[in-house]
Design an enzyme around this catalytic site. Structure first.
Site, PDB file in Angstrom:
ATOM      1  CD  GLU A  29      63.974  58.338  88.718  1.00 54.89           C
ATOM      2  OE1 GLU A  29      64.720  59.567  88.527  1.00 54.89           O
ATOM      3  OE2 GLU A  29      64.347  57.543  89.585  1.00 54.89           O
ATOM      4  N   GLY A  45      67.301  35.332  67.153  1.00 51.95           N
ATOM      5  CA  GLY A  45      66.060  34.764  66.564  1.00 51.95           C
ATOM      6  C   GLY A  45      65.148  34.056  67.222  1.00 51.95           C
TER       7      GLY A  45
END
Ligand code: COS
Length: 391
Positions: free
Chosen positions: A372, A348
């Protein structure tokens, strides 16, 4: 049928030595890296002390073969090191991953002379190695690169720039892909080793990034950069193939990094959920939270199986490695993004602050879907493999 030939049920278990390696790296990560992780992220300063500790523990480049002074760790061993380091600090996990990415083109295509010249320096920790494929205008479309290398007597002369180079400025050596025959498309690209102190080599300004703050990312620039002819990696024109087959192997290490990031976030979220009291009880007693944690753990376990299976294929050089390398990276990084986002949600308001590590995990996870090869490129690679098998 011989199906009872494996009575000890070791089929899906890690071999003992890999399990021992995982435990050793996990302990190192918890003791030496975790206490530094928030500070590395906050300051964005390259963690030289952590690199030195990795070298002392032999976790900085475990993939270098023993004949070159390395540990001779296989693809799974490299993944375990990267996963366990990334569980506490993704920037640190990137150190062995980048060393593997930078040196693998040599291990795939270079002659013994080049291997003898460079690999022992990486094994000892004296030098780090980066990989330079992308350019500002040639990211996903890597073959459209324009950096040129022209033969001139007993030298190659490089001109151009490479972008988003991990560890640029810290690495001593760079594997650079450049065009040697502009009329030949991907078959006109060659790979070279460039030294940080070569004349005509320069660094761009450090990128200001969302995450992996402890891993420097910069452009590298070539202005009539003259290097000896014998620094070509393999034959002229083989550089693109070498670069692509390198990624087949190393995308799995990014899957491992993603896996570690996701596991780290789940660990924090689980501990927090047990501790946090709302409505007079622990929030872990609410099914809404339990289902989130269960989904996170389930996805991580699925990603882990895929990454380890892909690592085994990398080690064996299986014919379906290209598919599995792309799949492992794509799946694990998508899982890491989902899991870290959910970890922030479980915490939260606290999760959104830098008092807790989950927002760092979430920022760090994002890059694993991008570098990549973006996950869109991974899906192109997988689809190509799938469709070509049907012909
Ligand atoms: N292994 C070996 N060779 C390969 C290969 C692989 N995995 N993938 C492609 N090749 C070869 C092909 O066989 C072809 O060679 P021939 O012409 O001799 O047959 C050549 O490379 C070109 O292949 P292709 O036509 O498929 O290349 P494209 O230009 O269409 O590019 C993608 C394909 C998009 C998959 C590629 O450019 C790519 O991976 N892009 C992302 C790059 C990336 O990951 N960047 C991140 C840099 S590291 S942070």
């Amino acid at each position: 049928m011989g199906l009872a030939a494996n009575p000890d049920f070791t089929l899906f278990a890690l071999p003992e030595e890999h399990q021992a390696l995982r435990e050793a790296v996990a302990q190192f990560a918890d003791e030496k890296v975790a206490p530094r992780a928030a500070d590395i992220d906050e300051t964005g300063i390259f963690p030289r002390d952590v690199y030195d500790a990795l070298v002392a523990a032999d976790f900085h480049a475990i993939h270098i073969p023993e004949e070159f002074g390395g540990q001779g760790g296989d693809a799974l061993a490299a993944c375990l090191v990267i996963e366990e380091l990334s569980r506490v600090c993704a920037s640190t996990g990137l150190l062995p991953a980048v060393n593997k990415l930078g040196t693998l083109p040599l291990m795939i295509a270079a002659d013994d002379d080049l291997l003898q010249r460079y690999l022992p320096q990486v094994a000892s920790g004296e030098a780090m190695f980066s990989y330079a494929l992308s350019e500002r205008e040639a990211g996903s479309d890597a073959a459209s690169m324009t950096t040129r290398a022209v033969a001139d007597g007993d030298a190659w002369v490089l001109n151009g720039q490479k972008s988003w180079i991990s560890n640029a400025g810290e690495s001593t050596y760079y594997t650079v892909m450049a065009v040697t025959d502009p009329s030949a498309g991907p078959r006109g690209i060659s790979a070279f080793v460039v030294h940080a102190d070569d004349e005509g080599f320069a660094l761009g300004t450090p990128e200001r990034k969302l995450g992996i703050h402890g891993s420097p990312t910069r452009e590298i620039l070539f202005d009539n950069c003259r290097i000896p002819a014998n620094r070509i990696v393999g034959e002229p024109g083989t550089g693109f193939k070498t670069a692509m087959s390198t990624l087949d192997h190393t995308r799995i290490t990014i899957g491992a990094q993603a896996l570690g990031i996701a596991q780290g976030a789940l660990n924090v979220a689980t501990a927090y959920a047990k501790d946090r009291q709302q409505f007079g009880k622990s929030i872990s007693s609410f099914q809404a939270i339990q289902f989130m944690l269960a989904d996170m753990a389930m996805k991580i376990e699925a990603a882990r199986q895929l990454v380890y299976a892909a690592a085994a294929k990398s080690e064996r050089g299986d014919a379906d490695l290209t598919f599995f390398g792309a799949a492992a990276k794509c799946f694990a990084s998508d899982v890491a993004m989902e899991v870290t986002t959910d970890a922030v949600q479980v915490l939260g308001g606290a999760g959104y602050t830098r008092d807790w590590p989950v927002e760092r995990y979430m920022r760090d996870a994002k890059i694993t879907q991008i570098y990549e090869g973006t996950n869109q490129v991974q899906r192109i690679v997988m689809a190509k493999q799938l469709l070509s098998r049907m012909n």
